[in-house]
Write a protein that holds these residues in place. Structure first.
Motif, mmCIF file in Angstrom:
data_model
loop_
_atom_site.group_PDB
_atom_site.id
_atom_site.type_symbol
_atom_site.label_atom_id
_atom_site.label_comp_id
_atom_site.label_asym_id
_atom_site.label_seq_id
_atom_site.Cartn_x
_atom_site.Cartn_y
_atom_site.Cartn_z
ATOM 1 N N ARG A 16 0.527 -1.527 0.178
ATOM 2 C CA ARG A 16 0.012 -0.099 0.022
ATOM 3 C C ARG A 16 0.744 1.629 -0.734
ATOM 4 O O ARG A 16 -0.022 2.439 0.521
ATOM 5 C CB ARG A 16 -1.016 0.101 0.916
ATOM 6 C CG ARG A 16 -1.665 -1.110 1.550
ATOM 7 C CD ARG A 16 -2.862 -1.695 0.514
ATOM 8 N NE ARG A 16 -3.511 -2.507 0.420
ATOM 9 C CZ ARG A 16 -3.950 -3.041 -0.799
ATOM 10 N NH1 ARG A 16 -4.030 -2.375 -1.686
ATOM 11 N NH2 ARG A 16 -5.185 -4.261 -0.232
ATOM 12 N N THR B 76 -0.486 8.373 -2.798
ATOM 13 C CA THR B 76 -1.987 9.085 -3.620
ATOM 14 C C THR B 76 -2.518 9.354 -2.455
ATOM 15 O O THR B 76 -2.287 11.079 -2.823
ATOM 16 C CB THR B 76 -2.549 7.833 -4.191
ATOM 17 O OG1 THR B 76 -2.014 7.269 -5.359
ATOM 18 C CG2 THR B 76 -3.694 8.874 -4.910
ATOM 19 N N THR C 206 -0.421 3.871 -2.408
ATOM 20 C CA THR C 206 -1.610 3.890 -1.774
ATOM 21 C C THR C 206 -1.401 5.497 -1.081
ATOM 22 O O THR C 206 -1.491 6.925 -1.089
ATOM 23 C CB THR C 206 -2.629 3.242 -1.148
ATOM 24 O OG1 THR C 206 -3.455 2.391 -1.478
ATOM 25 C CG2 THR C 206 -3.811 3.907 -0.524
#
Length: 501
Positions: free
Chosen positions: A14, A20, A17
């Motif tokens: 992740r 982002t 993620t």
């Protein structure tokens, strides 16, 4: 739990993620900073590029450090902390522009906070890179206790600031040792309760259907209660005493799973508050301002008092309404000298309204929830208690600050984590998030990687081949034998000799 297929590819960590969400957090803060200038004179504020780089570059360094040294860490902790820190700098800059306060050095004030934030992220990087295994902290349980006592008593010889002795002045610089104490003391609480939890879980007599602790086990909580009273008396610091005692009681409940400890702690807390609040003048004045914030408001006086600030805060919340007046469209400077520290949440309520307040609280709630999730996922008892304690520290800070500003409880003098101006606070909170990052990496790291020898339980993601003499790679438990942690949290139950691998 089934084994991961060999052809399933790498286990997702992740990090994409996280990157982002980190970009989104930086974008929100940069747009809010631009909005302050556009709402004022229709032009972008000075230092726009410098502010963008000042908040974005350290956040990117934090992400790269996590990607390299803690790749399985929780992906939301860093973006949430970055968002709160960035919004706080925007609010500090905006409050400095308020003409009522007469401060024209708003950019300088925001730049100072940016420097403190950079130092906090530097501490964050140091912890992520150097703290290979959070269980190392358990070795320093009583060292942490001694250090916390030194930090707690260090402000006593110095003069009081705004009625409380919480500052240590070192030449042109000053710091709040109580901010650093909250992490050190949590390490001590986690290590102590880890060792004594079995004895503390034993019940004594039953009163009104509730099993009370044994008399011989009441020593720790009575000592914590007495120390919190001493902090109130000698330092007049209501916030630190509430935080100190509250964290200990909650961790005691988590370690023993006995509600009687919570009840006993609440009774002691209420008793101490009544005793000290009735005799200590500074605490007594804050209680009076809480009960009747309008009492002194219309009386002639040379300067602002606790009652004035409490009343102005309520006025600010009332004028903000549901959606607020808009950034740089309110008058948060009327709060006075604490507008950008203790009462910075009033600026949120006035200019962003109830909707903005709820958004800020949701970010805090997510940060606390990720800390508690890390505690649940941790594979060793010490890690569980330490992560839970750090999450409780953040939760209690938000509660006592927000509760004091909105009139739910008396003012405590604490600062809102990441939002308020102050070097000690922002540096300490970045360190708190870093420790949670390290624990979450160990908790979320897949057991298949450990069993395959890819990562050992005491090896960080750097790939160093350091193994502890007491630690072995934990094998996956068979279907008829669920794995469990031992007290050290480093070994798993081995399958029966007749079980299939």
């Amino acid at each position: 739990m089934t084994d991961r297929p060999a052809d399933a590819g790498p286990i997702p960590n992740r990090r994409g993620t996280e990157l982002t969400m980190l970009g989104f957090a930086v974008l929100v803060t940069v747009l809010a900073y631009a909005n302050v200038g556009l709402a004022g004179d229709g032009s972008l504020p000075a230092g726009m590029v410098g502010y963008s780089l000042g908040i974005g570059a350290p956040a990117l360094l934090g992400h790269l450090a996590i990607r390299r040294f803690a790749p399985y860490a929780d992906p939301l902790l860093l973006p949430l902390a970055t968002l709160l820190n960035g919004i706080g700098m925007v609010l500090i800059y905006r409050i400095g522009l308020d003409p009522v306060r007469g401060q024209k050095k708003a950019l300088q004030t925001a730049s100072t906070q940016l420097v403190w934030s950079a130092m906090g992220i530097a501490l964050f990087l140091g912890i992520v890179v150097l703290l290979r295994d959070h269980r190392v902290l358990q070795r320093y349980t009583y060292t942490a206790m001694a250090l916390s006592l030194v930090l707690l008593v260090s402000p006593i010889p110095f003069p009081a600031v705004n009625g409380a002795k919480i500052w240590v002045a070192l030449g042109p610089f000053s710091l709040q040792p109580g901010e650093f104490t909250k992490i050190v003391l949590t390490v001590f609480f986690a290590g102590y309760l880890m060792a004594k939890r079995d004895a503390l879980a034993l019940a004594g007599r039953t009163v009104l259907g509730m099993p009370l602790p044994r008399g011989r086990d009441l020593g720790p909580i009575l000592a914590a209660w007495l120390l919190s009273l001493l902090i109130l008396v000698f330092e007049r610091d209501l916030g630190t005493s509430l935080l100190f005692f509250g964290v200990f009681v909650v961790l005691l409940y988590i370690a023993t799973e006995r509600t009687s400890w919570l009840v006993f702690g609440l009774v002691l807390s209420a008793t101490g508050a009544v005793l000290v609040g009735s005799v200590e003048p500074h605490v007594k004045s804050r209680v009076h301002a809480w009960l009747d914030p309008m009492y002194y408001y219309d009386l002639p006086k040379p300067g602002l008092t606790d009652s004035d600030q409490a009343a102005q805060a309520l006025f600010g919340f009332g004028s903000g309404g549901m959606l607020g007046t808009g950034l740089n469209q309110g008058h948060p400077g009327e709060i006075g000298f604490a507008a950008n520290s203790d009462f910075i949440l009033t600026s949120v309520g006035e200019e962003l309204g109830l909707a903005g307040m709820m958004a800020i609280f949701m970010v805090y709630a997510l940060l606390i929830e990720r800390g508690l999730r890390t505690a649940l996922a941790a594979r060793d008892p010490f890690g569980k208690l330490l992560a839970a304690g750090l999450a409780v520290v953040m939760a209690l800070q938000v509660f006592v600050v927000a509760g004091g500003v909105i009139g739910l409880i008396p003012l405590t003098g604490m600062t809102m984590p990441f939002l308020a101006q102050g070097g000690s606070s922002v540096i300490t909170n970045w360190g708190l998030v870093a420790v949670l990052i390290v624990i979450s990496h160990a908790a979320r790291r897949p057991l298949s990687a450990v069993a395959a020898g890819e990562i050992s339980p005491t090896q960080n993601s750097r790939g160093g081949g350091r193994h502890s003499a007491r630690t072995e790679p934990a094998p996956r438990a068979p279907a008829d034998g669920p794995e469990r942690d031992t007290s050290a949290g480093t070994q798993a139950v081995r399958p029966p000799s007749g079980a299939a691998a």
